[in-house]
Motif scaffolding. Structure first.
Motif, PDB file in Angstrom:
ATOM      1  N   GLU A 140       2.217  48.376  84.835  1.00  0.00           N
ATOM      2  CA  GLU A 140       0.912  48.017  84.296  1.00  0.00           C
ATOM      3  C   GLU A 140       0.817  46.501  84.247  1.00  0.00           C
ATOM      4  OE1 GLU A 140      -0.002  50.234  80.658  1.00  0.00           O
ATOM      5  OE2 GLU A 140       1.832  51.356  81.058  1.00  0.00           O
ATOM      6  N   ASN A 141      -0.330  45.967  84.546  1.00  0.00           N
ATOM      7  CA  ASN A 141      -0.568  44.516  84.489  1.00  0.00           C
ATOM      8  C   ASN A 141       0.429  43.731  85.329  1.00  0.00           C
ATOM      9  OD1 ASN A 141      -2.599  45.056  82.591  1.00  0.00           O
ATOM     10  ND2 ASN A 141      -1.115  45.018  80.930  1.00  0.00           N
ATOM     11  N   GLY A 142       0.904  44.307  86.400  1.00  0.00           N
ATOM     12  CA  GLY A 142       1.794  43.597  87.301  1.00  0.00           C
ATOM     13  C   GLY A 142       3.241  43.519  86.889  1.00  0.00           C
ATOM     14  N   SER A 143       3.552  43.609  85.580  1.00  0.00           N
ATOM     15  CA  SER A 143       4.951  43.445  85.189  1.00  0.00           C
ATOM     16  C   SER A 143       5.429  44.454  84.148  1.00  0.00           C
ATOM     17  CB  SER A 143       5.201  42.030  84.673  1.00  0.00           C
ATOM     18  OG  SER A 143       4.405  41.795  83.535  1.00  0.00           O
ATOM     19  N   ASP A 144       4.603  44.801  83.186  1.00  0.00           N
ATOM     20  CA  ASP A 144       5.013  45.779  82.183  1.00  0.00           C
ATOM     21  C   ASP A 144       5.170  47.137  82.854  1.00  0.00           C
ATOM     22  OD1 ASP A 144       4.809  43.848  80.205  1.00  0.00           O
ATOM     23  OD2 ASP A 144       2.728  44.379  79.739  1.00  0.00           O
ATOM     24  N   SER A 145       6.213  47.875  82.463  1.00  0.00           N
ATOM     25  CA  SER A 145       6.424  49.163  83.108  1.00  0.00           C
ATOM     26  C   SER A 145       6.806  50.229  82.096  1.00  0.00           C
ATOM     27  CB  SER A 145       7.510  49.055  84.179  1.00  0.00           C
ATOM     28  OG  SER A 145       8.755  48.768  83.585  1.00  0.00           O
ATOM     29  N   THR A 146       6.552  51.474  82.478  1.00  0.00           N
ATOM     30  CA  THR A 146       7.004  52.632  81.723  1.00  0.00           C
ATOM     31  C   THR A 146       7.831  53.502  82.659  1.00  0.00           C
ATOM     32  OG1 THR A 146       5.009  53.894  82.261  1.00  0.00           O
ATOM     33  CG2 THR A 146       4.982  52.661  80.201  1.00  0.00           C
ATOM     34  N   CYS A 147       8.735  54.272  82.084  1.00  0.00           N
ATOM     35  CA  CYS A 147       9.585  55.163  82.874  1.00  0.00           C
ATOM     36  C   CYS A 147       9.474  56.581  82.355  1.00  0.00           C
ATOM     37  CB  CYS A 147      11.045  54.719  82.796  1.00  0.00           C
ATOM     38  SG  CYS A 147      11.396  53.287  83.791  1.00  0.00           S
ATOM     39  N   ASP A 148       9.070  57.465  83.223  1.00  0.00           N
ATOM     40  CA  ASP A 148       9.024  58.888  82.921  1.00  0.00           C
ATOM     41  C   ASP A 148      10.034  59.575  83.827  1.00  0.00           C
ATOM     42  OD1 ASP A 148       6.790  58.443  81.190  1.00  0.00           O
ATOM     43  OD2 ASP A 148       5.485  58.435  82.939  1.00  0.00           O
ATOM     44  N   ILE A 149      10.470  60.767  83.452  1.00  0.00           N
ATOM     45  CA  ILE A 149      11.425  61.512  84.266  1.00  0.00           C
ATOM     46  C   ILE A 149      10.684  62.575  85.065  1.00  0.00           C
ATOM     47  CG2 ILE A 149      13.416  63.066  84.231  1.00  0.00           C
ATOM     48  CD1 ILE A 149      14.269  61.675  81.622  1.00  0.00           C
ATOM     49  N   ILE A 150      10.919  62.593  86.376  1.00  0.00           N
ATOM     50  CA  ILE A 150      10.389  63.665  87.218  1.00  0.00           C
ATOM     51  C   ILE A 150      11.374  64.831  87.091  1.00  0.00           C
ATOM     52  CG2 ILE A 150       9.802  64.408  89.558  1.00  0.00           C
ATOM     53  CD1 ILE A 150       7.922  62.274  88.663  1.00  0.00           C
ATOM     54  N   ASN A 151      10.956  65.888  86.430  1.00  0.00           N
ATOM     55  CA  ASN A 151      11.825  67.050  86.273  1.00  0.00           C
ATOM     56  C   ASN A 151      11.922  67.841  87.561  1.00  0.00           C
ATOM     57  OD1 ASN A 151      12.215  66.587  83.421  1.00  0.00           O
ATOM     58  ND2 ASN A 151      10.129  67.325  83.163  1.00  0.00           N
ATOM     59  N   ASN A 152      10.758  68.031  88.198  1.00  0.00           N
ATOM     60  CA  ASN A 152      10.751  68.830  89.414  1.00  0.00           C
ATOM     61  C   ASN A 152       9.386  68.753  90.098  1.00  0.00           C
ATOM     62  OD1 ASN A 152      11.877  70.487  91.330  1.00  0.00           O
ATOM     63  ND2 ASN A 152      11.517  72.373  90.204  1.00  0.00           N
ATOM     64  N   ILE A 153       9.410  68.913  91.395  1.00  0.00           N
ATOM     65  CA  ILE A 153       8.214  69.173  92.188  1.00  0.00           C
ATOM     66  C   ILE A 153       8.564  70.423  92.981  1.00  0.00           C
ATOM     67  CG2 ILE A 153       6.648  68.384  93.995  1.00  0.00           C
ATOM     68  CD1 ILE A 153       7.384  65.505  93.254  1.00  0.00           C
ATOM     69  N   SER A 154       7.806  71.492  92.770  1.00  0.00           N
ATOM     70  CA  SER A 154       8.163  72.748  93.430  1.00  0.00           C
ATOM     71  C   SER A 154       6.935  73.457  93.983  1.00  0.00           C
ATOM     72  CB  SER A 154       8.910  73.671  92.458  1.00  0.00           C
ATOM     73  OG  SER A 154       8.084  74.006  91.365  1.00  0.00           O
ATOM     74  N   THR A 155       7.172  74.234  95.019  1.00  0.00           N
ATOM     75  CA  THR A 155       6.109  75.016  95.637  1.00  0.00           C
ATOM     76  C   THR A 155       6.477  76.486  95.557  1.00  0.00           C
ATOM     77  OG1 THR A 155       5.571  73.212  97.132  1.00  0.00           O
ATOM     78  CG2 THR A 155       4.777  75.404  97.742  1.00  0.00           C
ATOM     79  N   ASN A 156       5.540  77.271  95.031  1.00  0.00           N
ATOM     80  CA  ASN A 156       5.702  78.715  94.947  1.00  0.00           C
ATOM     81  C   ASN A 156       4.488  79.318  95.634  1.00  0.00           C
ATOM     82  OD1 ASN A 156       6.266  81.335  94.306  1.00  0.00           O
ATOM     83  ND2 ASN A 156       6.021  81.092  92.089  1.00  0.00           N
ATOM     84  N   ASN A 157       4.722  79.958  96.780  1.00  0.00           N
ATOM     85  CA  ASN A 157       3.636  80.436  97.642  1.00  0.00           C
ATOM     86  C   ASN A 157       2.827  79.225  98.093  1.00  0.00           C
ATOM     87  OD1 ASN A 157       4.426  83.158  97.459  1.00  0.00           O
ATOM     88  ND2 ASN A 157       3.306  83.376  95.537  1.00  0.00           N
ATOM     89  N   THR A 158       1.582  79.091  97.666  1.00  0.00           N
ATOM     90  CA  THR A 158       0.760  77.941  98.070  1.00  0.00           C
ATOM     91  C   THR A 158       0.509  76.977  96.920  1.00  0.00           C
ATOM     92  OG1 THR A 158      -1.255  79.168  97.583  1.00  0.00           O
ATOM     93  CG2 THR A 158      -0.417  79.291  99.856  1.00  0.00           C
ATOM     94  N   LEU A 159       1.111  77.226  95.754  1.00  0.00           N
ATOM     95  CA  LEU A 159       0.903  76.410  94.567  1.00  0.00           C
ATOM     96  C   LEU A 159       2.051  75.418  94.396  1.00  0.00           C
ATOM     97  CD1 LEU A 159      -1.063  76.250  92.115  1.00  0.00           C
ATOM     98  CD2 LEU A 159       0.531  77.756  90.929  1.00  0.00           C
TER      99      LEU A 159
END
Length: 120
Positions: free
Chosen positions: A83-102
């Protein structure tokens, strides 16, 4: 030594996969008016229908502002948003998954809250 190598390889493979899979438009499962768009050039656009859009830059990374939690090395994939070029936040990506077409995205925010999104 082999086990450590395999864990690192797995994390790098997951990181590369997530970098490709996160690109697109994601709708919140909790609030259908909240949408996040990730572009392939590192832009993140948060949209709340009826309000102005907020733009950030982002990167997926294996490290953030900390490297050790409770004495152990962090093995997570982080969504680092600038944000604003320098301030940052960190979140954890738990998963990206596909089930059928979702395709779903699960993020644990820096506030500890679980966020779920569905790719549009």
């Amino acid at each position: 030594m082999i086990l450590i190598f395999r864990q690192g390889f797995s994390q790098q493979t997951t990181l590369q996969s997530f970098k490709a899979e996160i690109v697109g438009v994601w709708q919140s499962d909790e609030d259908a008016k909240y949408i996040i768009e990730f572009t392939d050039n590192g832009n993140r656009i948060d949209k709340y229908l009826g309000y102005s859009d907020t733009e950030y830059t982002y990167e997926l990374t294996t490290g953030c502002d900390f490297e050790v939690v409770d004495g152990e090395d962090v093995k997570d994939i982080f969504l680092k948003t600038y944000e604003n070029g320098s301030d940052s936040t960190c979140d954890i990506i738990n998963n990206i998954s596909t089930n059928n077409t979702l395709t779903t995205l699960s993020i644990t925010g820096s506030n500890g809250k679980l966020y779920l999104f569905t790719k549009q």
